[in-house]
Motif scaffolding. Structure first.
Motif, short mmCIF file in Angstrom:
data_model
loop_
_atom_site.label_atom_id
_atom_site.label_comp_id
_atom_site.label_asym_id
_atom_site.label_seq_id
_atom_site.Cartn_x
_atom_site.Cartn_y
_atom_site.Cartn_z
N ASP A 47 0.83 -1.21 0.00
CA ASP A 47 0.00 0.00 0.00
C ASP A 47 0.87 1.26 0.00
OD1 ASP A 47 -2.23 -1.58 0.01
OD2 ASP A 47 -2.66 -1.33 2.16
N SER A 48 1.98 1.21 0.74
CA SER A 48 2.88 2.35 0.79
C SER A 48 3.54 2.60 -0.57
CB SER A 48 3.96 2.11 1.85
OG SER A 48 4.89 3.16 1.87
N LEU A 49 3.95 1.52 -1.23
CA LEU A 49 4.54 1.65 -2.56
C LEU A 49 3.53 2.21 -3.55
CD1 LEU A 49 6.61 -1.66 -2.82
CD2 LEU A 49 7.53 0.66 -2.67
N GLN A 50 2.27 1.76 -3.44
CA GLN A 50 1.23 2.25 -4.34
C GLN A 50 0.96 3.73 -4.11
OE1 GLN A 50 -0.02 0.98 -6.92
NE2 GLN A 50 -1.78 2.30 -7.36
N SER A 51 0.94 4.15 -2.86
CA SER A 51 0.74 5.57 -2.55
C SER A 51 1.88 6.41 -3.12
CB SER A 51 0.65 5.78 -1.04
OG SER A 51 -0.49 5.14 -0.51
N GLY A 52 3.11 5.91 -2.97
CA GLY A 52 4.26 6.61 -3.53
C GLY A 52 4.22 6.64 -5.05
N HIS A 53 3.74 5.56 -5.64
CA HIS A 53 3.58 5.47 -7.09
C HIS A 53 2.64 6.56 -7.60
CE1 HIS A 53 2.94 3.52 -11.01
NE2 HIS A 53 1.65 3.38 -10.74
N ILE A 54 1.49 6.72 -6.96
CA ILE A 54 0.52 7.73 -7.36
C ILE A 54 1.07 9.14 -7.13
CG2 ILE A 54 -1.79 8.67 -6.92
CD1 ILE A 54 -1.76 5.95 -8.35
N THR A 88 13.13 10.41 -20.28
CA THR A 88 12.12 9.61 -19.59
C THR A 88 12.77 8.56 -18.70
OG1 THR A 88 10.48 9.94 -21.35
CG2 THR A 88 10.19 8.01 -19.91
N GLU A 89 13.73 7.83 -19.25
CA GLU A 89 14.40 6.78 -18.48
C GLU A 89 15.11 7.34 -17.26
OE1 GLU A 89 15.32 3.38 -21.85
OE2 GLU A 89 16.70 5.06 -21.67
N ALA A 90 15.52 8.61 -17.34
CA ALA A 90 16.24 9.22 -16.22
C ALA A 90 15.35 9.44 -15.00
CB ALA A 90 16.85 10.55 -16.67
N VAL A 91 14.02 9.50 -15.20
CA VAL A 91 13.14 9.78 -14.05
C VAL A 91 12.30 8.58 -13.63
CG1 VAL A 91 12.98 12.22 -14.68
CG2 VAL A 91 11.23 10.63 -15.50
N LEU A 92 12.36 7.49 -14.37
CA LEU A 92 11.47 6.36 -14.06
C LEU A 92 11.73 5.77 -12.68
CD1 LEU A 92 11.22 4.55 -17.51
CD2 LEU A 92 9.42 5.80 -16.30
N ASN A 93 12.97 5.68 -12.28
CA ASN A 93 13.27 5.07 -10.98
C ASN A 93 12.94 5.96 -9.79
OD1 ASN A 93 14.02 2.44 -11.54
ND2 ASN A 93 16.13 2.99 -12.02
N SER A 94 12.47 7.19 -10.08
CA SER A 94 11.97 8.01 -8.98
C SER A 94 10.63 7.47 -8.47
CB SER A 94 11.80 9.47 -9.44
OG SER A 94 10.80 9.58 -10.45
N ASP A 95 10.03 6.57 -9.22
CA ASP A 95 8.79 5.92 -8.81
C ASP A 95 9.16 4.77 -7.87
OD1 ASP A 95 6.57 4.05 -8.76
OD2 ASP A 95 5.76 5.09 -10.50
N PRO A 96 8.69 4.80 -6.62
CA PRO A 96 9.09 3.76 -5.66
C PRO A 96 8.63 2.36 -6.06
CG PRO A 96 7.36 5.16 -4.73
CD PRO A 96 7.83 5.82 -5.99
N ALA A 97 7.49 2.24 -6.72
CA ALA A 97 7.03 0.92 -7.15
C ALA A 97 7.92 0.35 -8.25
CB ALA A 97 5.58 1.01 -7.62
N ILE A 98 8.41 1.23 -9.12
CA ILE A 98 9.33 0.78 -10.17
C ILE A 98 10.67 0.40 -9.58
CG2 ILE A 98 10.63 1.54 -12.20
CD1 ILE A 98 8.17 3.17 -13.04
#
Length: 229
Positions: A47-54, A88-98
Motif C-alpha cells: 500500500d505504501s509503494l502504491q501511494s508513492g507510485h501515485i 524519460t528513463e532518467a526519471v522512471l526510478n523516482s517511482d518507488p514501485a518501479i
C-alpha cells in the motif's frame, strides 16, 4: 550554387537542432507490465509503494514531464511522457514501485497515427476526469525474420479505416500510436457496448500471417488526453 549550399547548411543546422531537442523521440510511451517475479511483501508495504507510485505520477505531471498515466483493469498500466526516451528513463526510478521491482518496463519513443495529444496540466488534479477505454496493442513477432522487412503501421492503418467505417456505430476511435523502430502500434477506443468490436483486431493481416500478435484490454485513463470530448 552558393544559394544551394546556403540552403543545405541551414537545413543541416535545423536538423541538428531538432536532434538535440528531441533526441530519441519527441514523446515516450512506457508499458508497466506486472512483474511475475516481484517479491511477496506485507500489505502495508504494498500500500505504501502504491501511494508513492501515485504521488510520483502527480509530481511528474505537475512538472510537465508526464502527460498521463492509467492502469489496466487486470494489472499493470501505461505512462505517456512529453520527454524523449533518454530523459524519460532518467526519471522512471523516482517511482518507488518501479525501483522496488513491482513492474517490468518497456520504453518506446512514439508518434501519433490518429488523434492529437492534449496536456491536462492546466487542470487541478481533482478536476481530471478518469474514464474507461478499450486498449489494443499490436506487437511484432521478433522471432520471425520476415518482420524486419515489414512496415507494420501501414497494415494497422488499414484496420483503423475499417474500425472507423464499419464499426462506427459500436466504437469511437480515440487515438492510435505508432511505437517507433517498428515496435508495433496501440489503438485506444471507447464503446458503450461490451463485445462486438474485438473480433475486428484478429483480422489484422499481419496477425493472420503470424507476424504480429495483439491483446485487448480495458484501461482507466484520463479523459481529454487525446483531445477527445
Amino acid at each position: 550554387m552558393k544559394l544551394k549550399l546556403t540552403f543545405l547548411a541551414l537545413f543541416l543546422m535545423v536538423a541538428a537542432q531538432l536532434q538535440a531537442q528531441y533526441g530519441d523521440g519527441r514523446y515516450t510511451f512506457v508499458f508497466l507490465n506486472t512483474n511475475p517475479d516481484r517479491a511477496e511483501l506485507p500489505k502495508e508495504q504494498v500500500d505504501s509503494l502504491q501511494s508513492g507510485h501515485i504521488a510520483n505520477i502527480n509530481r511528474l505531471v505537475k512538472e510537465q514531464k508526464m502527460i498521463a498515466a492509467g492502469p489496466f483493469y487486470n494489472g499493470g498500466g501505461i505512462f505517456l511522457f512529453d520527454t524523449n526516451k533518454t530523459d524519460t528513463e532518467a526519471v522512471l526510478n523516482s517511482d518507488p514501485a518501479i525501483s522496488a521491482g513491482r513492474f517490468k518496463l518497456e520504453v518506446y519513443p512514439f508518434d501519433l497515427m490518429e488523434g492529437k495529444l492534449c496536456t491536462l496540466w492546466h487542470k487541478d488534479e481533482a478536476d481530471v476526469e478518469m474514464t474507461t477505454y478499450y486498449f489494443v496493442r499490436f506487437e511484432p513477432n521478433k522471432g520471425d525474420e520476415n518482420i524486419d522487412a515489414v512496415k507494420t503501421n501501414r497494415f494497422t492503418e488499414n484496420l483503423l479505416k475499417e474500425l472507423k467505417q464499419k464499426y462506427k456505430d459500436n466504437a469511437e476511435l480515440v487515438g492510435a500510436i505508432n511505437l517507433n523502430a517498428n515496435e508495433g502500434q496501440v489503438v485506444i477506443y471507447k464503446s458503450d457496448q461490451e463485445g462486438g468490436v474485438e473480433e475486428l483486431f484478429a483480422t489484422h493481416e499481419l496477425v493472420k500471417k503470424g507476424l504480429m500478435s495483439y491483446y485487448h484490454r480495458q484501461i482507466y485513463f484520463p479523459k481529454g488526453v487525446f483531445c477527445e470530448n
